[in-house]
Design an enzyme around this catalytic site. Structure first.
Site, PDB file in Angstrom:
ATOM      1  N   HIS A  59       0.837  -1.196   0.000  1.00  0.00           N
ATOM      2  CA  HIS A  59       0.000   0.000   0.000  1.00  0.00           C
ATOM      3  C   HIS A  59       0.873   1.248   0.000  1.00  0.00           C
ATOM      4  O   HIS A  59       1.907   1.288   0.664  1.00  0.00           O
ATOM      5  CB  HIS A  59      -0.892  -0.011   1.241  1.00  0.00           C
ATOM      6  N   ASN A  76      -3.522   8.714   4.378  1.00  0.00           N
ATOM      7  CA  ASN A  76      -3.927   7.538   3.623  1.00  0.00           C
ATOM      8  C   ASN A  76      -4.808   7.971   2.456  1.00  0.00           C
ATOM      9  O   ASN A  76      -5.290   9.103   2.403  1.00  0.00           O
ATOM     10  CB  ASN A  76      -4.682   6.569   4.547  1.00  0.00           C
TER      11      ASN A  76
END
Length: 107
Positions: A59, A76
């Site tokens: 990620h 994020n």
């Protein structure tokens, strides 16, 4: 340079709204990869839920700074309804392998 309020996160793929070289910022690379296997469980606090023996770099996130205790402040890509308004705190040092494959922002 464009501020975040002028160019907010939209949670959908799209094209860059900035063109030319003098009217904004157009990043070429901007992420750090880390193990987010259990990140979906995060709500608040300091995230330190990576197993150093089984790290899976899966990620990309954006490291934006540190808090007063030395924890990473990470943005994020899952939107403002996730975590702490789209951000999370990551334990200091090389937790979740965040320092193993850093990418510097370039324009």
């Amino acid at each position: 340079m464009k501020s975040e309020s002028a160019y907010p996160y939209t949670a959908v793929w799209g094209s860059c709204k900035v063109s030319g070289t003098s009217n904004g910022y157009k990043p070429v690379s901007f992420a750090s990869y880390h193990d987010a296997t259990n990140l979906y469980l995060y709500v608040s606090g300091i995230y330190n839920n990576c197993n150093p023996q089984y790290l899976n770099l899966n990620h990309a996130v954006l490291a934006v700074g540190y808090d007063n205790q030395g924890n990473w402040i990470i943005k994020n890509s899952w939107g403002a309804s996730w975590g702490q308004q789209g951000y999370f705190l990551l334990a200091p040092n090389n937790t979740c392998s965040i320092l193993d494959n850093p990418l510097q922002i370039t324009a």
